[in-house]
Design a protein around this motif. Sequence first.
Motif, PDB file in Angstrom:
ATOM      1  N   THR A 149       0.831  -1.214   0.000  1.00 25.31           N
ATOM      2  CA  THR A 149       0.000   0.000   0.000  1.00 25.31           C
ATOM      3  C   THR A 149       0.858   1.253   0.000  1.00 25.31           C
ATOM      4  OG1 THR A 149      -1.729  -1.168   1.226  1.00 25.31           O
ATOM      5  CG2 THR A 149      -1.839   1.234   1.198  1.00 25.31           C
ATOM      6  N   ILE A 150       1.867   1.286   0.865  1.00 25.43           N
ATOM      7  CA  ILE A 150       2.745   2.457   0.936  1.00 25.43           C
ATOM      8  C   ILE A 150       3.517   2.629  -0.367  1.00 25.43           C
ATOM      9  CG2 ILE A 150       4.797   3.421   2.061  1.00 25.43           C
ATOM     10  CD1 ILE A 150       3.824   2.184   4.675  1.00 25.43           C
ATOM     11  N   GLY A 151       4.059   1.529  -0.901  1.00 26.75           N
ATOM     12  CA  GLY A 151       4.841   1.604  -2.131  1.00 26.75           C
ATOM     13  C   GLY A 151       4.028   2.110  -3.318  1.00 26.75           C
ATOM     14  N   ILE A 152       2.825   1.561  -3.490  1.00 19.60           N
ATOM     15  CA  ILE A 152       1.965   1.994  -4.606  1.00 19.60           C
ATOM     16  C   ILE A 152       1.535   3.444  -4.430  1.00 19.60           C
ATOM     17  CG2 ILE A 152      -0.296   1.652  -5.688  1.00 19.60           C
ATOM     18  CD1 ILE A 152       0.055  -1.360  -5.196  1.00 19.60           C
ATOM     19  N   SER A 153       1.195   3.825  -3.200  1.00 19.41           N
ATOM     20  CA  SER A 153       0.787   5.205  -2.927  1.00 19.41           C
ATOM     21  C   SER A 153       1.918   6.184  -3.231  1.00 19.41           C
ATOM     22  CB  SER A 153       0.357   5.355  -1.463  1.00 19.41           C
ATOM     23  OG  SER A 153      -0.754   4.538  -1.180  1.00 19.41           O
ATOM     24  N   TYR A 154       3.140   5.770  -2.930  1.00  9.20           N
ATOM     25  CA  TYR A 154       4.306   6.620  -3.225  1.00  9.20           C
ATOM     26  C   TYR A 154       4.469   6.797  -4.732  1.00  9.20           C
ATOM     27  CZ  TYR A 154       9.026   8.538  -2.763  1.00  9.20           C
ATOM     28  OH  TYR A 154      10.117   9.365  -2.816  1.00  9.20           O
ATOM     29  N   ILE A 155       4.315   5.709  -5.478  1.00  8.23           N
ATOM     30  CA  ILE A 155       4.446   5.779  -6.937  1.00  8.23           C
ATOM     31  C   ILE A 155       3.380   6.697  -7.535  1.00  8.23           C
ATOM     32  CG2 ILE A 155       4.238   4.446  -9.079  1.00  8.23           C
ATOM     33  CD1 ILE A 155       5.457   2.060  -7.508  1.00  8.23           C
ATOM     34  N   VAL A 156       2.136   6.526  -7.092  1.00  7.82           N
ATOM     35  CA  VAL A 156       1.037   7.359  -7.595  1.00  7.82           C
ATOM     36  C   VAL A 156       1.302   8.827  -7.281  1.00  7.82           C
ATOM     37  CG1 VAL A 156      -1.412   7.910  -7.334  1.00  7.82           C
ATOM     38  CG2 VAL A 156      -0.678   5.518  -7.460  1.00  7.82           C
ATOM     39  N   GLY A 157       1.718   9.094  -6.040  1.00  4.15           N
ATOM     40  CA  GLY A 157       2.020  10.469  -5.653  1.00  4.15           C
ATOM     41  C   GLY A 157       3.183  11.044  -6.437  1.00  4.15           C
ATOM     42  N   GLY A 158       4.213  10.229  -6.683  1.00  2.29           N
ATOM     43  CA  GLY A 158       5.404  10.710  -7.363  1.00  2.29           C
ATOM     44  C   GLY A 158       5.199  11.000  -8.842  1.00  2.29           C
ATOM     45  N   ILE A 159       4.323  10.264  -9.495  1.00  3.82           N
ATOM     46  CA  ILE A 159       4.068  10.466 -10.925  1.00  3.82           C
ATOM     47  C   ILE A 159       3.405  11.822 -11.187  1.00  3.82           C
ATOM     48  CG2 ILE A 159       2.622   9.663 -12.845  1.00  3.82           C
ATOM     49  CD1 ILE A 159       5.146   8.048 -12.513  1.00  3.82           C
ATOM     50  N   ILE A 160       2.621  12.304 -10.239  1.00 10.90           N
ATOM     51  CA  ILE A 160       1.872  13.553 -10.436  1.00 10.90           C
ATOM     52  C   ILE A 160       2.782  14.743 -10.726  1.00 10.90           C
ATOM     53  CG2 ILE A 160       0.370  15.240  -9.274  1.00 10.90           C
ATOM     54  CD1 ILE A 160      -1.025  12.813  -7.934  1.00 10.90           C
TER      55      ILE A 160
END
Length: 229
Positions: A149-160
């Motif tokens: 959950t943390i890893g995917i959330s970081y990726i989603v946040g970082g792509i923005i």
Amino acid sequence: MHHEQHLKSSDTIRDIVIGMSDGLTVPFALAAGLSGAVNSSGIVITAGIAEIVAGSIAMGLGGFLAGRTEADHYHSELKREYDEVERVPEQEKAEVKEVFADFGLSPALQDQIADEMAKDKDKWVDFMMRYELGLEKPEANRASQSAITIGISYIVGGIIPLSPYFFVSESQIALYYSCAITMVCLFVFGYFKSKVTGQPVFAGALKVLIIGAIAAAAAFIMAKLINGK
């Protein structure tokens, strides 16, 4: 059952907040800093993707280790409680009575409850874990779920904050679009984060926005100073 579902939900929300907070802020600051040093969006994209990959792994691993530590601590205390109800049952009964004394129950009722509870060691230990130590049994696979959950959330946040650089070749122009998109996302994220945690929504959203803006501005200015531009 309702309590366990609520706990699971709150843990998942906490993991999303952790991942998204850093995912929006760190790659944004990196992109801003690089934009102050180079004029190629390609370099920013390469560095940004590398940071997102490394950051998501590091954050996910941190979540996994935290989950494992929580589970190990729980099982260590569980083993200790079972040992204590075997070795010093009267002392453990006294601790049960202390809990119910805080609720205002009479000494006679405290004795009766403690004696009844001592008949079932599993329930007795469960009571001590919850009300003496304040520990809830961790969910199965909690550490792995937290890491994902943390890893995917970081990726989603970082792509923005990185997304405008894919469409605009000049990094400093792309930075303007990145700032606009990321500021809006930080504010919206801060709003929902504050709403979920029961904090004042506008103040919470503004706080998240300001932190992200300061981090990006500091990185941009530092890169400019180092390059003497």
